[in-house]
Every structure is written in C-alpha cells, then in structure tokens.
Design a protein around this motif. Sequence first.
Motif, PDB file in Angstrom:
ATOM      1  N   LEU A  59       0.831  -1.201   0.000  1.00  0.00           N
ATOM      2  CA  LEU A  59       0.000   0.000   0.000  1.00  0.00           C
ATOM      3  C   LEU A  59       0.866   1.252   0.000  1.00  0.00           C
ATOM      4  CD1 LEU A  59      -2.828   1.261   0.169  1.00  0.00           C
ATOM      5  CD2 LEU A  59      -2.674   1.018   2.658  1.00  0.00           C
ATOM      6  N   LEU A  60       0.604   2.146  -0.941  1.00  0.00           N
ATOM      7  CA  LEU A  60       1.295   3.439  -1.032  1.00  0.00           C
ATOM      8  C   LEU A  60       0.254   4.545  -1.021  1.00  0.00           C
ATOM      9  CD1 LEU A  60       3.784   2.562  -3.917  1.00  0.00           C
ATOM     10  CD2 LEU A  60       4.252   2.538  -1.467  1.00  0.00           C
ATOM     11  N   ARG A  61       0.537   5.615  -0.302  1.00  0.00           N
ATOM     12  CA  ARG A  61      -0.368   6.758  -0.226  1.00  0.00           C
ATOM     13  C   ARG A  61       0.107   7.853  -1.161  1.00  0.00           C
ATOM     14  NH1 ARG A  61      -0.674   8.988   5.438  1.00  0.00           N
ATOM     15  NH2 ARG A  61       0.196  10.810   4.476  1.00  0.00           N
ATOM     16  N   CYS A  62      -0.864   8.506  -1.828  1.00  0.00           N
ATOM     17  CA  CYS A  62      -0.547   9.572  -2.776  1.00  0.00           C
ATOM     18  C   CYS A  62      -1.698  10.574  -2.785  1.00  0.00           C
ATOM     19  CB  CYS A  62      -0.348   8.956  -4.163  1.00  0.00           C
ATOM     20  SG  CYS A  62       0.161  10.122  -5.435  1.00  0.00           S
ATOM     21  N   ASP A  63      -1.407  11.778  -3.195  1.00  0.00           N
ATOM     22  CA  ASP A  63      -2.421  12.822  -3.320  1.00  0.00           C
ATOM     23  C   ASP A  63      -3.431  12.447  -4.413  1.00  0.00           C
ATOM     24  OD1 ASP A  63      -3.245  15.736  -2.790  1.00  0.00           O
ATOM     25  OD2 ASP A  63      -2.969  15.666  -4.970  1.00  0.00           O
ATOM     26  N   ALA A  64      -4.710  12.690  -4.156  1.00  0.00           N
ATOM     27  CA  ALA A  64      -5.775  12.336  -5.102  1.00  0.00           C
ATOM     28  C   ALA A  64      -5.618  13.046  -6.439  1.00  0.00           C
ATOM     29  CB  ALA A  64      -7.142  12.641  -4.490  1.00  0.00           C
ATOM     30  N   THR A  65      -5.144  14.281  -6.430  1.00  0.00           N
ATOM     31  CA  THR A  65      -4.966  15.022  -7.679  1.00  0.00           C
ATOM     32  C   THR A  65      -3.870  14.392  -8.530  1.00  0.00           C
ATOM     33  OG1 THR A  65      -5.679  17.059  -6.585  1.00  0.00           O
ATOM     34  CG2 THR A  65      -4.494  17.295  -8.667  1.00  0.00           C
ATOM     35  N   ALA A  66      -2.799  13.960  -7.914  1.00  0.00           N
ATOM     36  CA  ALA A  66      -1.726  13.293  -8.662  1.00  0.00           C
ATOM     37  C   ALA A  66      -2.217  11.972  -9.239  1.00  0.00           C
ATOM     38  CB  ALA A  66      -0.526  13.050  -7.749  1.00  0.00           C
ATOM     39  N   ILE A  67      -3.017  11.239  -8.478  1.00  0.00           N
ATOM     40  CA  ILE A  67      -3.573   9.981  -8.981  1.00  0.00           C
ATOM     41  C   ILE A  67      -4.503  10.246 -10.155  1.00  0.00           C
ATOM     42  CG2 ILE A  67      -5.086   8.038  -8.405  1.00  0.00           C
ATOM     43  CD1 ILE A  67      -3.917   8.195  -5.552  1.00  0.00           C
ATOM     44  N   LYS A  68      -5.335  11.277 -10.041  1.00  0.00           N
ATOM     45  CA  LYS A  68      -6.263  11.615 -11.125  1.00  0.00           C
ATOM     46  C   LYS A  68      -5.495  12.008 -12.390  1.00  0.00           C
ATOM     47  CE  LYS A  68     -10.338  14.362 -12.130  1.00  0.00           C
ATOM     48  NZ  LYS A  68     -11.283  15.352 -11.650  1.00  0.00           N
ATOM     49  N   THR A  69      -4.361  12.652 -12.238  1.00  0.00           N
ATOM     50  CA  THR A  69      -3.535  13.028 -13.387  1.00  0.00           C
ATOM     51  C   THR A  69      -2.932  11.796 -14.045  1.00  0.00           C
ATOM     52  OG1 THR A  69      -3.005  15.150 -12.351  1.00  0.00           O
ATOM     53  CG2 THR A  69      -1.528  14.391 -14.099  1.00  0.00           C
ATOM     54  N   ALA A  70      -2.444  10.863 -13.243  1.00  0.00           N
ATOM     55  CA  ALA A  70      -1.810   9.653 -13.778  1.00  0.00           C
ATOM     56  C   ALA A  70      -2.827   8.661 -14.314  1.00  0.00           C
ATOM     57  CB  ALA A  70      -0.965   8.995 -12.690  1.00  0.00           C
ATOM     58  N   ALA A  71      -3.978   8.584 -13.668  1.00  0.00           N
ATOM     59  CA  ALA A  71      -4.972   7.565 -14.005  1.00  0.00           C
ATOM     60  C   ALA A  71      -6.332   8.224 -14.197  1.00  0.00           C
ATOM     61  CB  ALA A  71      -5.036   6.535 -12.892  1.00  0.00           C
ATOM     62  N   ARG A  72      -6.708   8.416 -15.422  1.00  0.00           N
ATOM     63  CA  ARG A  72      -7.987   9.082 -15.717  1.00  0.00           C
ATOM     64  C   ARG A  72      -9.192   8.260 -15.284  1.00  0.00           C
ATOM     65  NH1 ARG A  72      -7.156  14.252 -16.190  1.00  0.00           N
ATOM     66  NH2 ARG A  72      -5.692  14.821 -17.811  1.00  0.00           N
ATOM     67  N   VAL A  73      -9.054   6.936 -15.289  1.00  0.00           N
ATOM     68  CA  VAL A  73     -10.139   6.048 -14.880  1.00  0.00           C
ATOM     69  C   VAL A  73      -9.832   5.557 -13.469  1.00  0.00           C
ATOM     70  CG1 VAL A  73     -11.283   3.849 -15.379  1.00  0.00           C
ATOM     71  CG2 VAL A  73     -10.530   5.311 -17.261  1.00  0.00           C
ATOM     72  N   ASN A  74     -10.847   5.477 -12.643  1.00  0.00           N
ATOM     73  CA  ASN A  74     -10.671   5.015 -11.269  1.00  0.00           C
ATOM     74  C   ASN A  74     -11.259   3.624 -11.113  1.00  0.00           C
ATOM     75  OD1 ASN A  74      -9.881   5.393  -8.542  1.00  0.00           O
ATOM     76  ND2 ASN A  74     -11.991   5.763  -7.995  1.00  0.00           N
ATOM     77  N   PRO A  75     -10.449   2.600 -10.929  1.00  0.00           N
ATOM     78  CA  PRO A  75      -8.999   2.553 -10.846  1.00  0.00           C
ATOM     79  C   PRO A  75      -8.356   2.283 -12.209  1.00  0.00           C
ATOM     80  CG  PRO A  75      -9.834   0.424 -10.245  1.00  0.00           C
ATOM     81  CD  PRO A  75     -11.031   1.294 -10.560  1.00  0.00           C
ATOM     82  N   THR A  76      -7.048   2.434 -12.252  1.00  0.00           N
ATOM     83  CA  THR A  76      -6.251   2.118 -13.436  1.00  0.00           C
ATOM     84  C   THR A  76      -5.077   1.250 -13.001  1.00  0.00           C
ATOM     85  OG1 THR A  76      -6.859   4.184 -14.536  1.00  0.00           O
ATOM     86  CG2 THR A  76      -4.879   3.081 -15.323  1.00  0.00           C
ATOM     87  N   LEU A  77      -4.803   0.236 -13.797  1.00  0.00           N
ATOM     88  CA  LEU A  77      -3.699  -0.678 -13.531  1.00  0.00           C
ATOM     89  C   LEU A  77      -2.561  -0.376 -14.492  1.00  0.00           C
ATOM     90  CD1 LEU A  77      -2.793  -3.259 -11.951  1.00  0.00           C
ATOM     91  CD2 LEU A  77      -3.715  -4.582 -13.877  1.00  0.00           C
ATOM     92  N   PHE A  78      -1.362  -0.183 -13.940  1.00  0.00           N
ATOM     93  CA  PHE A  78      -0.161   0.099 -14.729  1.00  0.00           C
ATOM     94  C   PHE A  78       0.781  -1.086 -14.657  1.00  0.00           C
ATOM     95  CE2 PHE A  78      -1.717   4.310 -14.091  1.00  0.00           C
ATOM     96  CZ  PHE A  78      -1.136   5.126 -15.034  1.00  0.00           C
ATOM     97  N   LEU A  79       1.380  -1.447 -15.785  1.00  0.00           N
ATOM     98  CA  LEU A  79       2.453  -2.435 -15.835  1.00  0.00           C
ATOM     99  C   LEU A  79       3.738  -1.676 -16.097  1.00  0.00           C
ATOM    100  CD1 LEU A  79       3.589  -5.335 -16.018  1.00  0.00           C
ATOM    101  CD2 LEU A  79       2.957  -5.302 -18.449  1.00  0.00           C
TER     102      LEU A  79
END
Length: 107
Positions: A59-79
């Motif tokens: 588990l990693l914590r991050c700011d919601a705005t940064a997550i929204k910038t990286a992942a337009r869809v909630n949630p998004t899976l990155f490889l």
Amino acid sequence: KLFLFSRDMADSDPSWNKEFSVILSLADSKRIPVYLVTADEAGAMNYLTKNGLLNNIILLRCDATAIKTAARVNPTLFLLKQANILEKWGAGDFENSLADINVLPMQ
C-alpha cells in the motif's frame, strides 16, 4: 511491477474485484510485486483486509490530484518495467491485461 491507482476505495467489493483477483493470482505466480496507490488509506486498508490481501499488495499513499492526473479512470492498472510504463488498463479493461501479464517472465 503492477501499480493499481485508485483515488478512493469506497467499496470493499468493487465491480472490478473479480478480474483484479485473477490478475493478482497471475502476478503472484510469477512473483511480480503489486502496489496499490491511493489517497484513501483507510478505505484501502478496509478493502485489503476484507479481501485477505494485506500480504499480497504493498500500500502506497498519494495525493488524489496526482492519482487523477496519472490515471484518468478510477482505478487504473499500470504495468511497469523499472521506470517505464509498458501498458495501462482502466477497470473496464482489466481482463485485457491478463495476456500481457501472462507472457512476463518469472521475477
């Protein structure tokens, strides 16, 4: 590595949970680390606890705005391979990730 970006974890049994559990099983069999990046630490802990995943996901914590910038869809899976994003999938496309994860070598 697999990173699941989710701004919030309001539901301990989200609609994408079944597909994600298959992804986790495949990642675990290949010893691929899985991280959950969220702004909702309490909701994430609830999700991980109720689904028996505390030992499977970091588990990693991050700011919601940064997550929204990286992942337009909630949630998004990155490889990722090192610092390079190889692929990403929104929740509706999680099953499409299986073919890509399946061809990865054992870590």
